[in-house]
Design a protein around this motif. Structure first.
Motif, mmCIF file in Angstrom:
data_model
loop_
_atom_site.group_PDB
_atom_site.id
_atom_site.type_symbol
_atom_site.label_atom_id
_atom_site.label_comp_id
_atom_site.label_asym_id
_atom_site.label_seq_id
_atom_site.Cartn_x
_atom_site.Cartn_y
_atom_site.Cartn_z
ATOM 1 N N ARG A 39 41.841 27.147 32.162
ATOM 2 C CA ARG A 39 42.146 25.746 31.846
ATOM 3 C C ARG A 39 41.631 25.393 30.457
ATOM 4 O O ARG A 39 42.351 24.795 29.644
ATOM 5 N N PHE A 40 40.390 25.772 30.167
ATOM 6 C CA PHE A 40 39.803 25.390 28.880
ATOM 7 C C PHE A 40 40.343 26.234 27.729
ATOM 8 O O PHE A 40 40.338 25.775 26.584
ATOM 9 N N LEU A 66 28.559 22.408 27.804
ATOM 10 C CA LEU A 66 27.967 23.163 28.909
ATOM 11 C C LEU A 66 27.723 22.307 30.150
ATOM 12 O O LEU A 66 27.571 22.854 31.248
ATOM 13 N N THR A 67 27.696 20.988 29.978
ATOM 14 C CA THR A 67 27.458 20.119 31.131
ATOM 15 C C THR A 67 28.757 19.512 31.654
ATOM 16 O O THR A 67 29.165 19.777 32.785
ATOM 17 N N ILE A 68 29.426 18.735 30.821
ATOM 18 C CA ILE A 68 30.598 18.005 31.300
ATOM 19 C C ILE A 68 31.811 18.918 31.497
ATOM 20 O O ILE A 68 32.711 18.608 32.274
ATOM 21 N N SER A 69 31.834 20.070 30.815
ATOM 22 C CA SER A 69 32.960 20.993 30.947
ATOM 23 C C SER A 69 32.612 22.169 31.862
ATOM 24 O O SER A 69 33.219 22.354 32.919
ATOM 25 N N PHE A 70 31.602 22.959 31.475
ATOM 26 C CA PHE A 70 31.266 24.133 32.279
ATOM 27 C C PHE A 70 30.622 23.748 33.616
ATOM 28 O O PHE A 70 31.115 24.103 34.689
ATOM 29 N N LEU A 183 36.030 24.831 23.678
ATOM 30 C CA LEU A 183 35.722 26.210 23.278
ATOM 31 C C LEU A 183 34.441 26.717 23.951
ATOM 32 O O LEU A 183 34.309 27.904 24.259
ATOM 33 N N ILE A 184 33.497 25.817 24.169
ATOM 34 C CA ILE A 184 32.153 26.198 24.606
ATOM 35 C C ILE A 184 32.112 26.824 25.996
ATOM 36 O O ILE A 184 31.439 27.842 26.196
ATOM 37 N N PRO A 185 32.816 26.280 27.004
ATOM 38 C CA PRO A 185 32.686 26.855 28.352
ATOM 39 C C PRO A 185 33.517 28.106 28.602
ATOM 40 O O PRO A 185 33.364 28.730 29.658
ATOM 41 N N ILE A 186 34.394 28.494 27.684
ATOM 42 C CA ILE A 186 35.303 29.613 27.958
ATOM 43 C C ILE A 186 34.538 30.899 28.255
ATOM 44 O O ILE A 186 34.756 31.551 29.298
ATOM 45 N N ILE A 187 33.631 31.300 27.361
ATOM 46 C CA ILE A 187 32.870 32.536 27.577
ATOM 47 C C ILE A 187 31.974 32.430 28.809
ATOM 48 O O ILE A 187 31.954 33.359 29.639
ATOM 49 N N SER A 193 32.758 34.459 36.060
ATOM 50 C CA SER A 193 33.822 35.004 36.900
ATOM 51 C C SER A 193 33.654 36.513 37.083
ATOM 52 O O SER A 193 33.828 37.039 38.184
ATOM 53 N N MET A 194 33.286 37.197 36.010
ATOM 54 C CA MET A 194 33.087 38.640 36.087
ATOM 55 C C MET A 194 31.923 38.992 37.021
ATOM 56 O O MET A 194 31.993 39.959 37.785
ATOM 57 N N ILE A 195 30.863 38.164 36.974
ATOM 58 C CA ILE A 195 29.686 38.437 37.804
ATOM 59 C C ILE A 195 29.933 38.091 39.269
ATOM 60 O O ILE A 195 29.643 38.891 40.172
ATOM 61 N N PHE A 196 30.473 36.900 39.514
ATOM 62 C CA PHE A 196 30.570 36.404 40.888
ATOM 63 C C PHE A 196 31.905 36.724 41.563
ATOM 64 O O PHE A 196 31.963 36.803 42.797
#
Length: 297
Positions: A39-40, A66-70, A183-187, A193-196
């Motif tokens: 989405r982001f 990191l707060t409002i998006s991630f 841009l910030i929450p993408i990574i 997602s890779m971990i969990f």
């Protein structure tokens, strides 16, 4: 507010209310953290090629993203995946208003008014009723409920960063903040997602992506975020905050109605009681006791 702008405000309310149904549908064929990350990606690209970077300190932009998006959407998407009803999620998420008031008092030294204390008290009672409904087995998974509250708290933290950003000397345009903070929450989303969720599930969800998931992503990124925040920001720029902001109280109404209509969700008497208490708390927080005073007059 003109009739045209009033209709635009109601359009945004409907778009944001339907957002929760779309999330539920999108999660049918894609894990939550992967869906949120994509989405982001769509929010940021290609829009950032045409919108200038906001001139605010990087630490504030990072905190906001990191707060409002991630944080908000990681918790919310996972909550719905774990069985939180979409309509009820749209309501419980509005607890962000009360978290914001409490955080604002701690961070900025803002004093709580009587109406805010009354609203918070009613909302807390509503949350306790919903917890009781969850514990009594009325189709509210406790983990989904807790994650939705965590999403609301993350949103509130983002509101604090947003206030710091908007009080900066070079106040950025709303869309500049929305696009560049995406841009910030993408990574973080992809790493989480890779971990969990695992690389295998991530790859499978991309290979087997269907039209429903694609349309859900388009709605979440372009309609709910780009169009929704664009119109809302423009309205806030043209009118006083008190004329526009209270209309967001209609979002959970649309959310619960659309979930009932499109997903067949329904509320028990206990759940409905909790929902009414939370909505009453939100109303008092915004409008105070105007209705009571009007009746007395």
């Amino acid at each position: 507010m003109t009739r045209k702008d009033g209709l635009l405000a109601l359009l945004v309310v409907v778009v944001w209310g339907l957002n929760f149904v779309v999330i539920k549908v999108g999660l049918h064929n894609m894990p939550p953290l992967m869906l949120a990350g994509l989405r982001f990606v769509l929010v940021a690209f290609p829009a950032l090629l045409f919108i200038a970077r906001p001139k605010v300190p990087l630490r504030l932009l990072l905190g906001y993203g990191l707060t409002i998006s991630f944080g908000q959407f990681a918790f919310l998407f996972c909550a719905i995946k774990f069985g939180m009803p979409a309509g009820l999620a749209s309501l419980v998420l509005q607890a962000q208003a009360f978290f914001t008031i409490i955080l604002g008092a701690g961070v900025f030294g803002e004093r709580l008014q009587g109406k805010q204390l009354a609203g918070i008290t009613l909302a807390v009672l509503g949350v306790l009723v919903l917890i009781e409904a969850s514990l009594s087995g009325q189709h509210i998974p406790m983990i989904g409920f807790a994650l939705t509250l965590a999403a609301a708290f993350s949103w509130a933290c983002g509101n604090i960063f947003n206030k710091k950003i908007m009080s900066h000397t070079s106040r950025p345009p709303v869309m500049s903040l929305v696009v560049w903070s995406a841009l910030i929450p993408i990574i973080p989303f992809m790493v989480a997602s890779m971990i969990f969720e695992g690389p295998a599930l991530m790859l499978q969800s991309l290979v087997s992506i269907d039209l429903t998931t694609i349309l859900s992503l388009v709605y979440l990124a372009f309609v709910a975020t780009i169009v929704g925040y664009g119109i809302w920001g423009a309205l806030l720029g043209r009118y006083e905050t008190w004329r526009v902001a209270p209309l967001s109280l209609l979002v959970p109404v649309v959310g619960m109605a659309s979930a009932a209509l499109l997903l067949g969700e329904s509320l028990s008497v206990l759940q409905l009681g909790g929902a009414v208490l939370i909505m009453a708390g939100l109303y008092i927080n915004v409008f105070g006791f105007r209705l009571r005073r009007a009746v007395q007059a």
